[in-house]
Design a protein around this motif. Structure first.
Motif, PDB file in Angstrom:
ATOM      1  N   THR A 124       6.376 -13.036  12.075  1.00 15.47           N
ATOM      2  CA  THR A 124       6.751 -13.572  13.390  1.00 15.47           C
ATOM      3  C   THR A 124       5.579 -13.308  14.346  1.00 15.47           C
ATOM      4  OG1 THR A 124       7.604 -11.568  14.411  1.00 15.47           O
ATOM      5  CG2 THR A 124       9.109 -12.739  12.927  1.00 15.47           C
TER       6      THR A 124
ATOM      7  N   SER B  47      14.814 -17.165  20.785  1.00 12.69           N
ATOM      8  CA  SER B  47      13.782 -18.187  20.968  1.00 12.69           C
ATOM      9  C   SER B  47      12.689 -18.103  19.914  1.00 12.69           C
ATOM     10  CB  SER B  47      13.152 -18.054  22.363  1.00 12.69           C
ATOM     11  OG  SER B  47      12.473 -16.816  22.471  1.00 12.69           O
ATOM     12  N   SER B  48      12.711 -17.060  19.081  1.00 13.02           N
ATOM     13  CA  SER B  48      11.560 -16.831  18.199  1.00 13.02           C
ATOM     14  C   SER B  48      11.960 -15.948  17.020  1.00 13.02           C
ATOM     15  CB  SER B  48      10.451 -16.140  19.008  1.00 13.02           C
ATOM     16  OG  SER B  48       9.325 -15.856  18.214  1.00 13.02           O
TER      17      SER B  48
ATOM     18  N   ARG C 260      14.169 -15.414  27.183  1.00 12.63           N
ATOM     19  CA  ARG C 260      13.636 -15.955  28.443  1.00 12.63           C
ATOM     20  C   ARG C 260      13.177 -17.391  28.273  1.00 12.63           C
ATOM     21  NH1 ARG C 260       9.193 -11.487  29.019  1.00 12.63           N
ATOM     22  NH2 ARG C 260       9.142 -12.220  26.862  1.00 12.63           N
ATOM     23  N   GLY C 261      12.690 -17.738  27.101  1.00  9.48           N
ATOM     24  CA  GLY C 261      12.039 -19.036  26.884  1.00  9.48           C
ATOM     25  C   GLY C 261      13.035 -20.190  26.799  1.00  9.48           C
TER      26      GLY C 261
ATOM     27  N   ILE D 289      12.954 -13.562  14.134  1.00 11.45           N
ATOM     28  CA  ILE D 289      14.178 -13.177  13.420  1.00 11.45           C
ATOM     29  C   ILE D 289      15.420 -13.672  14.153  1.00 11.45           C
ATOM     30  CG2 ILE D 289      15.558 -11.177  12.695  1.00 11.45           C
ATOM     31  CD1 ILE D 289      12.805  -9.688  12.297  1.00 11.45           C
TER      32      ILE D 289
ATOM     33  N   THR E 107       7.223  -8.482   9.184  1.00 12.41           N
ATOM     34  CA  THR E 107       7.850  -9.805   9.069  1.00 12.41           C
ATOM     35  C   THR E 107       6.983 -10.844   9.775  1.00 12.41           C
ATOM     36  OG1 THR E 107      10.010  -8.709   9.046  1.00 12.41           O
ATOM     37  CG2 THR E 107       9.995 -11.062   9.526  1.00 12.41           C
TER      38      THR E 107
ATOM     39  N   ARG F  88      12.174 -23.227  24.489  1.00 16.59           N
ATOM     40  CA  ARG F  88      12.301 -22.963  23.043  1.00 16.59           C
ATOM     41  C   ARG F  88      13.776 -22.853  22.641  1.00 16.59           C
ATOM     42  NH1 ARG F  88       8.718 -17.897  22.088  1.00 16.59           N
ATOM     43  NH2 ARG F  88       9.301 -17.551  24.251  1.00 16.59           N
TER      44      ARG F  88
ATOM     45  N   TYR G 209       6.888   2.517  20.511  1.00 17.37           N
ATOM     46  CA  TYR G 209       7.801   1.603  19.812  1.00 17.37           C
ATOM     47  C   TYR G 209       8.732   2.393  18.895  1.00 17.37           C
ATOM     48  CZ  TYR G 209       9.045  -2.359  16.704  1.00 17.37           C
ATOM     49  OH  TYR G 209       9.704  -3.308  15.965  1.00 17.37           O
TER      50      TYR G 209
HETATM   51  N1  LIG Z   1       8.078  -8.912  13.058  1.00 17.71           N
HETATM   52  C1  LIG Z   1       8.101  -7.717  12.506  1.00 17.71           C
HETATM   53  O1  LIG Z   1       7.232  -7.344  11.709  1.00 17.71           O
HETATM   54  C2  LIG Z   1       9.245  -6.770  12.816  1.00 17.71           C
HETATM   55  C3  LIG Z   1       9.367  -5.643  11.993  1.00 17.71           C
HETATM   56  C4  LIG Z   1      10.398  -4.742  12.269  1.00 17.71           C
HETATM   57  C5  LIG Z   1      11.274  -4.975  13.303  1.00 17.71           C
HETATM   58  N2  LIG Z   1      11.113  -6.079  14.095  1.00 17.71           N
HETATM   59  C6  LIG Z   1      12.070  -6.250  15.188  1.00 17.71           C
HETATM   60  O2  LIG Z   1      12.680  -7.507  15.059  1.00 17.71           O
HETATM   61  C7  LIG Z   1      13.146  -7.926  16.336  1.00 17.71           C
HETATM   62  C8  LIG Z   1      12.760  -9.379  16.522  1.00 17.71           C
HETATM   63  O3  LIG Z   1      11.343  -9.448  16.583  1.00 17.71           O
HETATM   64  P1  LIG Z   1      10.531 -10.688  15.993  1.00 17.71           P
HETATM   65  O4  LIG Z   1       9.613 -10.137  14.979  1.00 17.71           O
HETATM   66  O5  LIG Z   1      11.439 -11.785  15.663  1.00 17.71           O
HETATM   67  O6  LIG Z   1       9.622 -10.997  17.280  1.00 17.71           O
HETATM   68  P2  LIG Z   1       9.408 -12.283  18.186  1.00 17.71           P
HETATM   69  O7  LIG Z   1       9.293 -13.505  17.334  1.00 17.71           O
HETATM   70  O8  LIG Z   1       8.302 -11.920  19.097  1.00 17.71           O
HETATM   71  O9  LIG Z   1      10.789 -12.362  18.991  1.00 17.71           O
HETATM   72  C9  LIG Z   1      11.076 -11.468  20.028  1.00 17.71           C
HETATM   73  C10 LIG Z   1      12.191 -12.066  20.845  1.00 17.71           C
HETATM   74  O10 LIG Z   1      12.486 -11.183  21.933  1.00 17.71           O
HETATM   75  C11 LIG Z   1      12.642 -11.980  23.109  1.00 17.71           C
HETATM   76  N3  LIG Z   1      12.333 -11.217  24.308  1.00 17.71           N
HETATM   77  C12 LIG Z   1      11.196 -10.527  24.590  1.00 17.71           C
HETATM   78  N4  LIG Z   1      11.258  -9.998  25.819  1.00 17.71           N
HETATM   79  C13 LIG Z   1      12.472 -10.367  26.333  1.00 17.71           C
HETATM   80  C14 LIG Z   1      13.125 -10.138  27.573  1.00 17.71           C
HETATM   81  N5  LIG Z   1      12.547  -9.416  28.549  1.00 17.71           N
HETATM   82  N6  LIG Z   1      14.356 -10.678  27.762  1.00 17.71           N
HETATM   83  C15 LIG Z   1      14.949 -11.415  26.804  1.00 17.71           C
HETATM   84  N7  LIG Z   1      14.384 -11.659  25.602  1.00 17.71           N
HETATM   85  C16 LIG Z   1      13.154 -11.142  25.375  1.00 17.71           C
HETATM   86  C17 LIG Z   1      11.626 -13.111  22.912  1.00 17.71           C
HETATM   87  O11 LIG Z   1      11.978 -14.239  23.672  1.00 17.71           O
HETATM   88  P3  LIG Z   1      11.284 -14.697  25.041  1.00 17.71           P
HETATM   89  O12 LIG Z   1       9.835 -14.330  24.963  1.00 17.71           O
HETATM   90  O13 LIG Z   1      11.552 -16.175  25.046  1.00 17.71           O
HETATM   91  O14 LIG Z   1      12.043 -13.973  26.097  1.00 17.71           O
HETATM   92  C18 LIG Z   1      11.819 -13.417  21.440  1.00 17.71           C
HETATM   93  O15 LIG Z   1      12.895 -14.318  21.269  1.00 17.71           O
HETATM   94  C19 LIG Z   1      12.526  -6.959  17.357  1.00 17.71           C
HETATM   95  O16 LIG Z   1      13.527  -6.075  17.795  1.00 17.71           O
HETATM   96  C20 LIG Z   1      11.471  -6.235  16.572  1.00 17.71           C
HETATM   97  O17 LIG Z   1      11.273  -4.939  17.056  1.00 17.71           O
HETATM   98  C21 LIG Z   1      10.126  -6.982  13.854  1.00 17.71           C
END
Ligand SMILES: NC(=O)c1ccc[n+]([C@@H]2O[C@H](COP(=O)([O-])OP(=O)(O)OC[C@H]3O[C@@H](n4cnc5c(N)ncnc54)[C@H](OP(=O)(O)O)[C@@H]3O)[C@@H](O)[C@H]2O)c1
Length: 229
Positions: free
Chosen positions: A182, A19-20, A42-43, A22, A180, A46, A147
């Motif tokens: 997001t 939904s968001s 969950r969303g 990556i 990243t 989206r 984390y």
């Molecule tokens: N952004 C960064 O800087 C960064 C850096 C290193 C690693 N990462 C990793 O990249 C991955 C993706 O993160 P992102 O940056 O793309 O973050 P994001 O945009 O916040 O996306 C997180 C996703 O996880 C889903 N999620 C959260 N809780 C959930 C639940 N209980 N059940 C099902 N889905 C759930 C959210 O969807 P809903 O809220 O709709 O459920 C959303 O789609 C993560 O594993 C993060 O640790 C991110």
């Protein structure tokens, strides 16, 4: 309709976090490559919006911290991308047992359970599992110990699973993105210098579509110029 789609020859990916950020970009790019994508988060709204933008994406709203997972896994799985993740309260001093538990459940256990439920098909298809890890899975920072612990565990899960599945032909990739752009990243930096989620997604798609004679085991994705925050 479901039966027809399920029996089709179309390559199918299960993508969490769709939904968001990556995960959404991974879903988009795989669908644009002609894959059927089961998009999990969950969303629901989206997910529906994304499915409306890109043919081939099927929303499967679910909270991955609630087991079991009924009706989530398609009968065909060629690739599984676990991108869903949360960043819990940082330090050991502040984190409660609930913080630890919810973070491990989503960031680690959910990924393992999705693999377990998809394993028969992943083996049949000689498929690919991608765990979206983090720089914190290699080098934890003081502000993100919880984390970092989940992401170290996720790396161990990937490395163990790769060995377990070697004889069955399933390949396993850990992708370690740096900061990243997001909603998850809230560091106080010039956001123009963050990695674009589409760039991380491209790396993940490359791991999934890599030549059959190889597996990309661990991939670090860093910003062009390192950031501190
Ligand atoms: N952004 C960064 O800087 C960064 C850096 C290193 C690693 N990462 C990793 O990249 C991955 C993706 O993160 P992102 O940056 O793309 O973050 P994001 O945009 O916040 O996306 C997180 C996703 O996880 C889903 N999620 C959260 N809780 C959930 C639940 N209980 N059940 C099902 N889905 C759930 C959210 O969807 P809903 O809220 O709709 O459920 C959303 O789609 C993560 O594993 C993060 O640790 C991110």
């Amino acid at each position: 309709m479901t039966a027809n789609v399920e029996s089709s020859e179309q390559k199918t990916a299960l993508v969490t976090g769709a939904s968001s950020g990556i995960g959404r970009e991974v879903a988009r790019q795989l669908a644009q490559c002609g894959w059927r994508v089961i998009a999990v988060a969950r969303g629901e709204e989206r997910l529906k919006q994304l499915a409306g933008e890109v043919p081939g994406i099927e929303p499967r709203p679910a909270d991955l911290t609630t087991f079991p997972y009924p009706d989530l896994i398609p009968s065909r799985v060629d690739a599984l991308v676990h991108a869903a993740g949360i960043v819990p309260t940082g330090s050991v001093e502040r984190a409660t047992p609930e913080d630890w538990s919810s973070a491990f459940t989503l960031n680690v256990t959910a990924g393992a359970e999705l693999v377990r439920l998809s394993l028969t098909s992943l083996r049949q298809r000689r498929g690919t599992v991608v765990f979206v890890n983090s720089g914190a899975g290699v080098t934890p920072l003081p502000r993100n110990t919880v984390y970092g612990a989940t992401k170290h565990a996720l790396r161990a899960l990937a490395n163990g699973l790769r060995q377990e599945e070697q004889e069955h032909g399933v390949r396993v990739t850990s992708v370690f993105p740096g900061p990243t752009d997001t909603p998850l990243f809230t560091g106080n930096v010039d956001r123009a210098r963050l990695i674009r989620p589409s760039t991380v997604a491209q790396v993940i798609v490359n791991a999934i579509t890599a030549g059959d004679d190889t597996q990309l085991t661990e991939i670090q994705v860093r910003p062009r110029q390192e950031l501190s925050w």
